[in-house]
Enzyme design. Structure first.
Site, PDB file in Angstrom:
ATOM      1  N   CYS A   2       0.836  -1.183   0.000  1.00 33.51           N
ATOM      2  CA  CYS A   2       0.000   0.000   0.000  1.00 33.51           C
ATOM      3  C   CYS A   2       0.876   1.240   0.000  1.00 33.51           C
ATOM      4  O   CYS A   2       2.090   1.161  -0.149  1.00 33.51           O
ATOM      5  CB  CYS A   2      -0.908   0.013   1.237  1.00 33.51           C
ATOM      6  SG  CYS A   2      -1.926  -1.479   1.419  1.00 33.51           S
ATOM      7  N   ARG A  53      -4.816   1.602  -0.553  1.00 36.52           N
ATOM      8  CA  ARG A  53      -4.794   0.157  -0.343  1.00 36.52           C
ATOM      9  C   ARG A  53      -4.691  -0.629  -1.647  1.00 36.52           C
ATOM     10  O   ARG A  53      -5.437  -0.388  -2.593  1.00 36.52           O
ATOM     11  CB  ARG A  53      -6.066  -0.278   0.391  1.00 36.52           C
ATOM     12  CG  ARG A  53      -6.068  -1.769   0.775  1.00 36.52           C
ATOM     13  CD  ARG A  53      -7.375  -2.168   1.419  1.00 36.52           C
ATOM     14  NE  ARG A  53      -7.347  -3.564   1.850  1.00 36.52           N
ATOM     15  CZ  ARG A  53      -8.420  -4.283   2.185  1.00 36.52           C
ATOM     16  NH1 ARG A  53      -9.627  -3.731   2.135  1.00 36.52           N
ATOM     17  NH2 ARG A  53      -8.300  -5.549   2.555  1.00 36.52           N
ATOM     18  N   SER A  55      -5.248  -4.428  -2.190  1.00 38.88           N
ATOM     19  CA  SER A  55      -5.797  -5.538  -1.405  1.00 38.88           C
ATOM     20  C   SER A  55      -5.107  -6.842  -1.787  1.00 38.88           C
ATOM     21  O   SER A  55      -5.147  -7.257  -2.953  1.00 38.88           O
ATOM     22  CB  SER A  55      -7.306  -5.656  -1.651  1.00 38.88           C
ATOM     23  OG  SER A  55      -7.966  -4.451  -1.294  1.00 38.88           O
ATOM     24  N   ILE A  56      -4.501  -7.480  -0.791  1.00 39.51           N
ATOM     25  CA  ILE A  56      -3.772  -8.738  -1.006  1.00 39.51           C
ATOM     26  C   ILE A  56      -4.320  -9.837  -0.099  1.00 39.51           C
ATOM     27  O   ILE A  56      -4.592 -10.948  -0.538  1.00 39.51           O
ATOM     28  CB  ILE A  56      -2.259  -8.550  -0.731  1.00 39.51           C
ATOM     29  CG1 ILE A  56      -1.675  -7.462  -1.628  1.00 39.51           C
ATOM     30  CG2 ILE A  56      -1.512  -9.866  -0.891  1.00 39.51           C
ATOM     31  CD1 ILE A  56      -1.614  -7.807  -3.089  1.00 39.51           C
ATOM     32  N   ASN A  79       1.943  -0.328   5.440  1.00 40.36           N
ATOM     33  CA  ASN A  79       2.286  -0.717   4.073  1.00 40.36           C
ATOM     34  C   ASN A  79       3.143  -1.961   4.134  1.00 40.36           C
ATOM     35  O   ASN A  79       4.202  -1.948   4.764  1.00 40.36           O
ATOM     36  CB  ASN A  79       3.058   0.427   3.388  1.00 40.36           C
ATOM     37  CG  ASN A  79       3.718  -0.011   2.087  1.00 40.36           C
ATOM     38  OD1 ASN A  79       3.212  -0.878   1.388  1.00 40.36           O
ATOM     39  ND2 ASN A  79       4.847   0.600   1.763  1.00 40.36           N
ATOM     40  N   ASP A 104      -3.602  -8.987   8.209  1.00 39.07           N
ATOM     41  CA  ASP A 104      -2.454  -8.881   9.103  1.00 39.07           C
ATOM     42  C   ASP A 104      -2.434  -7.549   9.839  1.00 39.07           C
ATOM     43  O   ASP A 104      -1.839  -7.429  10.911  1.00 39.07           O
ATOM     44  CB  ASP A 104      -1.150  -9.088   8.331  1.00 39.07           C
ATOM     45  CG  ASP A 104      -0.997  -8.182   7.117  1.00 39.07           C
ATOM     46  OD1 ASP A 104      -1.953  -7.465   6.763  1.00 39.07           O
ATOM     47  OD2 ASP A 104       0.088  -8.206   6.495  1.00 39.07           O
ATOM     48  N   SER A 371      10.462 -12.722  -5.958  1.00 36.42           N
ATOM     49  CA  SER A 371      11.694 -12.429  -6.683  1.00 36.42           C
ATOM     50  C   SER A 371      12.890 -12.980  -5.924  1.00 36.42           C
ATOM     51  O   SER A 371      12.809 -13.278  -4.728  1.00 36.42           O
ATOM     52  CB  SER A 371      11.858 -10.912  -6.868  1.00 36.42           C
ATOM     53  OG  SER A 371      12.329 -10.309  -5.682  1.00 36.42           O
TER      54      SER A 371
END
Length: 630
Positions: A2, A53, A55-56, A79, A104, A371
């Site tokens: 975020c 935001r 959203s994850i 974030n 979280d 990554s």
């Protein structure tokens, strides 16, 4: 992932907050396109918080921010991701906390209530930058993750503290102070990035990785308090493991880290270059999903610079759902004018171009990409650790008068063989470092070795290169070099590059190598398990042999480099000439105009190759236009 921002004022002023906070917040819309929120303390409006935001995890409104703790004491903007939040949530449930959603963020607030700010931060495993307002004590806390994966700027001007994920958010406040820090500019010329805690603006700093800061309404700024320290980690001497035990433990730690970083309520994929680190990530991801891993790479039709074929072969062996995009030189060049806006702060690592393109490509199919970033710093993957350490030991054995003579000879060679001037001047700078490994390494990593001669009135600034004493650095050169990169190059170049490139496309990236337990293990490895048989990253190679044929692991890696030297003499020449025009350089007043123009003329003539030096100047000049125009 975020974007966060906020204001803390010495004098309460709700109207000022309302004028500023939404503009600041929405300057970060690319970091969070899914939702937005702001909050001003209605009881005593010293503070305003803003949030964008992406959203994850927990896509519902229950994950929206700013978020209040269950008792109303804390208000949080956050974030990043806490990867161990599910385990922490169960611990906190057992201690009497309840949760309305599955984010979280809610766990972070409960941890602050249960353990306090400092202890809770040590319990979090993740990447994050956060700000939490304590409504009882009238205190703001800022904090950043251990390895600097997520950015956080802050600073005070005229009774107002501003903070945010990017400088462009702070600049939307009417009291933003825009004086350029010439010392930071000089370090940009030296390194191609601005090392923390400095930023390009003299009134604002980057919060160092692994620290937190407490600020009351008096706005008195103390030094940030560390909760994690790389140098302490590097000084530990754990019990040695056999080679087989070390590979097994590395596999366990990396696999666990990957599993935690695959948790999401949106599609997840991975960048795949065909190199050791990204290949390891994808190899181990397969154990944690029943679907083929989606992998992404880009190719470039430039002999010797293309890594797409390696990635394709690795993807075929691992059975991934592979996506490949070949980009033309025109595609690469089209990114250049956008770089200043994407990178927010002047940044001159040319690999920013392919990183931006592969992020755009991945975002078309996934919202999260894993990554291999951090693998070189954690697992001693750079050839320079061994090479610089060997050079340093030879340097130490060389009498001082001979070093002086060698430096003079190298200067003469730079004049006699101008095509290799950059190489000879770098070696001369190393010879002139005296008995200080810190300066020796810094000079080996510099493009402008004496940037104060280029940047007018530039004072020296503190960086991680010059921390401690020469004796401390020299006790274990290889480990000190590795720790220095983890403190400086990793957060301020590698992670800044990936964060800004990915966030420009609203893509979240996650780096499994940057796990605190894995880092503790990696920094404790003896030299022979980090570097062996004349090759770096020995342990990573041994693990990858379990998943890929040895000949695939050991093939030369090209890397994705861009032909900047040629571009500056060709398709970018007109763009560069405009930015380096003498009248403009005189007007701006930051550089020695004659030195810049000589560098540009000799590069164009083909007698010298100054593309790295010129790119540092050009990225600053382009940033000046973009940032202040906005």
């Amino acid at each position: 992932m975020c974007g966060i921002t906020g204001i803390l004022q010495r004098v309460p002023d709700a109207q000022a907050h309302e004028r500023n906070i939404d503009r600041m917040r929405d300057a970060l819309s690319h970091r969070g396109p899914d939702d937005r929120g702001s909050w001003v303390d209605g009881d005593a409006p010293f503070v305003a918080l803003g949030h964008r935001r992406l959203s994850i995890v927990d896509l519902s409104p229950r994950g929206a921010q700013p978020m209040h703790s269950s008792d109303g004491r804390y208000v949080l903007v956050f974030n990043g991701e806490i990867y161990n939040f599910r385990r922490l949530r169960e611990t906190l449930r057992a201690q009497g906390h309840s949760f309305n959603g599955s984010s979280d963020t809610e766990v972070v607030l409960a941890a602050f209530l249960e353990w306090g700010i400092a202890k809770a931060l040590s319990a979090f495993e993740g990447m994050f930058a956060l700000a939490v307002w304590d409504r009882v004590d009238r205190t703001l806390y800022l904090a950043r993750d251990r390895f600097g994966e997520k950015p956080l700027y802050y600073g005070v001007n005229d009774g107002v503290l501003l903070f945010g994920s990017e400088l462009k958010a702070l600049a939307k406040h009417e009291q933003f102070a825009s004086e350029i820090d010439r010392g930071a500019l000089a370090e940009l010329m030296r390194l191609s990035y601005i090392p923390g805690p400095s930023s390009i603006f003299s009134g604002y700093r980057k919060l160092p990785p692994g620290t937190w800061l407490r600020v009351g309404t008096d706005l008195e700024l103390s030094e940030p308090t560390p909760y994690f320290d790389i140098d302490t980690l590097a000084a530990t001497t754990p019990e040695p493991l056999s080679d087989t035990e070390a590979v097994d433990e590395f596999e366990r730690l990396l696999s666990t880290s990957i599993a935690d970083r695959m948790v999401a309520d949106v599609p997840v994929g991975a960048f795949l270059s065909g190199g050791i680190d990204s290949s390891l990530i994808v190899s181990l991801m397969r154990a944690h999903t029943d679907q083929p891993v989606r992998t992404f790479t880009i190719g470039f039709d430039e002999p010797g610079l293309n890594e797409a074929e390696q990635a394709r072969e690795t993807a075929a062996t691992l059975g991934t759902d592979h996506h490949e995009l070949y980009v033309s030189e025109a595609d690469l060049l089209a990114i250049v004018p956008r770089l200043p806006r994407i990178y927010d702060e002047p940044f001159a690592d040319p690999s920013q171009i392919p990183t931006t393109l592969v992020s755009q490509m991945a975002r078309e199919q996934v919202t999260v990409a894993l990554s291999g970033d951090g693998g070189d710093e954690m697992m001693a993957g750079y050839d320079r650790y061994d090479g610089i350490a060997r050079r340093w030991r030879r340097h130490q054995r060389t009498p001082s008068p001979l070093r002086t003579a060698q430096a003079a000879w190298l200067a003469a060679q730079a004049r006699a063989r101008p095509a290799k001037s950059a190489k000879y001047l770098q070696q001369r700078a190393m010879k002139r470092a005296g008995n200080d490994l810190r300066c020796f390494y810094r000079n080996s990593m510099s493009y402008w070795h004496e940037p104060q001669a280029l940047v007018a009135n530039a004072p020296p600034i503190a960086t991680a290169f010059l921390r401690g004493t020469p004796a401390e650095a020299a006790r274990d050169p290889e480990r000190w070099l590795q720790a220095t990169d983890a403190l400086c190059y990793l957060p301020d170049d590698i992670m800044a590059k990936v964060d800004r490139a990915a966030m420009a496309s609203s893509l979240e990236t996650r780096a499994p190598f940057l796990d605190s337990e894995l880092a503790t293990f990696a920094f404790g490895l003896p030299l022979e398990q980090r570097y062996r048989d004349g090759k770096p990253k020995w342990l990573s190679r041994q693990l990858l042999y379990r998943y890929l044929p040895r000949e695939t692991v050991e093939r030369p890696k090209h890397g994705f480099n861009v032909p900047l030297a040629r571009w500056l003499r060709g398709p970018l020449r007109e763009w560069a000439e405009t930015l380096l025009a003498p009248e403009r350089l005189h007007r701006d007043g930051y550089f020695d105009v004659e030195l810049v123009r000589w560098t540009w003329r000799t590069h164009l003539a083909g007698s010298h190759d100054w593309h790295w030096r010129l790119w540092c100047i050009l990225m600053f000049q382009a940033w000046l236009d973009d940032f202040f125009d906005r």
